[in-house]
Design a protein around this motif. Structure first.
Motif, mmCIF file in Angstrom:
data_model
loop_
_atom_site.group_PDB
_atom_site.id
_atom_site.type_symbol
_atom_site.label_atom_id
_atom_site.label_comp_id
_atom_site.label_asym_id
_atom_site.label_seq_id
_atom_site.Cartn_x
_atom_site.Cartn_y
_atom_site.Cartn_z
ATOM 1 N N THR A 196 -10.301 -5.123 2.372
ATOM 2 C CA THR A 196 -8.870 -4.894 2.578
ATOM 3 C C THR A 196 -8.589 -3.459 2.963
ATOM 4 N N TYR A 197 -7.706 -3.276 3.933
ATOM 5 C CA TYR A 197 -7.190 -1.957 4.280
ATOM 6 C C TYR A 197 -5.852 -1.735 3.575
ATOM 7 N N THR A 198 -5.706 -0.560 2.996
ATOM 8 C CA THR A 198 -4.434 -0.106 2.446
ATOM 9 C C THR A 198 -3.987 1.096 3.260
ATOM 10 N N TYR A 199 -2.716 1.145 3.614
ATOM 11 C CA TYR A 199 -2.215 2.206 4.488
ATOM 12 C C TYR A 199 -1.164 3.044 3.781
ATOM 13 N N LEU A 200 -1.342 4.345 3.853
ATOM 14 C CA LEU A 200 -0.369 5.300 3.323
ATOM 15 C C LEU A 200 0.343 5.958 4.493
ATOM 16 N N LEU A 201 1.665 5.876 4.493
ATOM 17 C CA LEU A 201 2.490 6.507 5.515
ATOM 18 C C LEU A 201 3.443 7.472 4.835
ATOM 19 N N GLU A 250 8.456 11.892 1.462
ATOM 20 C CA GLU A 250 8.611 10.506 1.045
ATOM 21 C C GLU A 250 7.546 9.649 1.713
ATOM 22 N N ALA A 251 7.077 8.609 0.997
ATOM 23 C CA ALA A 251 5.960 7.819 1.505
ATOM 24 C C ALA A 251 6.094 6.350 1.123
ATOM 25 N N VAL A 252 5.361 5.499 1.859
ATOM 26 C CA VAL A 252 5.208 4.089 1.527
ATOM 27 C C VAL A 252 3.723 3.754 1.560
ATOM 28 N N LEU A 253 3.330 2.748 0.795
ATOM 29 C CA LEU A 253 1.947 2.289 0.756
ATOM 30 C C LEU A 253 1.944 0.805 1.072
ATOM 31 N N ILE A 254 1.144 0.405 2.052
ATOM 32 C CA ILE A 254 1.107 -0.975 2.509
ATOM 33 C C ILE A 254 -0.156 -1.657 2.004
ATOM 34 N N ASP A 255 0.006 -2.811 1.376
ATOM 35 C CA ASP A 255 -1.073 -3.668 0.884
ATOM 36 C C ASP A 255 -2.036 -2.977 -0.080
ATOM 37 N N PRO A 256 -1.523 -2.459 -1.205
ATOM 38 C CA PRO A 256 -2.402 -1.880 -2.222
ATOM 39 C C PRO A 256 -3.205 -2.958 -2.946
ATOM 40 N N ARG A 309 5.839 11.634 -2.453
ATOM 41 C CA ARG A 309 6.593 10.834 -3.435
ATOM 42 C C ARG A 309 6.645 9.404 -2.921
ATOM 43 N N LEU A 310 5.946 8.506 -3.626
ATOM 44 C CA LEU A 310 5.861 7.123 -3.175
ATOM 45 C C LEU A 310 7.146 6.379 -3.515
ATOM 46 N N LEU A 311 7.845 5.925 -2.471
ATOM 47 C CA LEU A 311 9.080 5.168 -2.664
ATOM 48 C C LEU A 311 8.812 3.681 -2.842
ATOM 49 N N TYR A 312 7.898 3.143 -2.016
ATOM 50 C CA TYR A 312 7.676 1.704 -2.003
ATOM 51 C C TYR A 312 6.192 1.378 -1.922
ATOM 52 N N ALA A 313 5.744 0.386 -2.709
ATOM 53 C CA ALA A 313 4.442 -0.255 -2.553
ATOM 54 C C ALA A 313 4.721 -1.610 -1.916
ATOM 55 N N VAL A 314 4.353 -1.741 -0.664
ATOM 56 C CA VAL A 314 4.792 -2.849 0.181
ATOM 57 C C VAL A 314 3.640 -3.829 0.415
#
Length: 259
Positions: free
Chosen positions: A34-39, A46-52, A70-75
């Motif tokens: 699995t790939y997890t992406y940090l933007l 501010e940041a989001v993390l996709i598919d943790p 600062r992680l706003l959303y784990a998506v």
């Protein structure tokens, strides 16, 4: 929902390199591939993390802290069958983070999104494009300048997600990819949720012309998907334990507290 997740309309040049206004990191979990992406927005932090993934959530949280974000959303792009999401643990490790998933997934989360919603972080936003077929709740996240798309399992590099369980539908997946992803600019970068062959990134044009499954007709694609005869994912029992029975009864399923 629209008031919470509002699209940033500006069209920006952003590719994720060290000099770009957006920060992009691609992380890998080897068991489920699995790939997890940090933007992240370099100005607002501010940041989001996709598919943790659950097992690598501490790693991801440490990286976010090291980078001063600062992680706003784990998506989540969808309910993965091969691993447990790490968004629940990240909510504990990084207070203020909210879990996000499609309303059509049937899973519980802090925020539910639908087709057309956008998730904003700093000057940037991820547009939600419903891309069902692998599961009914699959979505693709597209950066607001259409330079990057995070396709989950809907579109993989030279492949696609399977459609033989979790209420999958090959015909639906075919139309999702062609109508919601292949309509993006050809140079839009494709970042999938998984890869099993060592690839890290593709483009819309590459997949439109080289994907061995999705360059076929819809009828041919359905025949290919109906005859894959793939084994079940290694961790499917653990991940689906609390919500598989509802799928078997035709319900939408629920991940309870796992998201």
């Amino acid at each position: 929902m629209a008031a919470v997740l509002r699209v940033a309309r500006r069209q920006l040049s952003q590719r994720g390199g060290s000099g770009a206004p957006i920060l992009l990191r691609q992380m890998f979990e080897p068991v489920s591939c699995t790939y997890t992406y940090l933007l992240g927005d370099r100005e607002s932090r501010e940041a989001v993390l996709i598919d943790p993934v659950l097992e690598t959530a501490p790693r991801d949280a440490q990286l976010i802290k090291e980078l001063g974000l600062r992680l706003l959303y784990a998506v989540n792009t969808h309910c993965h069958a091969d691993h447990i999401t790490g968004s629940g643990l990240l909510r504990s490790l990084l207070p203020g983070c909210q879990s996000v998933i499609s309303r059509l997934s049937g899973a519980q989360a802090d925020l539910h999104i639908e087709d057309g919603d956008s998730i904003r972080f700093g000057r940037f936003a991820l547009e939600t494009r419903a891309s069902p077929g692998h599961t009914p709740g699959c979505v693709t996240f597209v950066l607001n300048d259409h330079s990057m798309a995070f396709t989950g399992d809907a579109l993989l590099i030279r492949g696609c997600g399977r459609t033989d369980f979790q209420q999958g539908c090959a015909k639906t997946l075919y139309h999702s990819v062609h109508e919601k992803i292949f309509t993006l600019p050809g140079d839009c970068l494709i970042y999938p949720a998984h890869d099993y062959h060592g690839f890290t990134v593709s483009t819309v044009e590459e997949e439109r012309t080289l994907n061995p499954r999705l360059t076929r007709s819809c009828e041919e694609f359905v025949k290919i998907m109906d005859n894959l005869n793939l084994p079940k994912p290694q961790q499917i029992g653990e991940q689906l334990g609390t919500w598989a029975p509802r799928y078997e009864r035709g319900g939408t399923g629920s991940l309870d507290s796992r998201i």
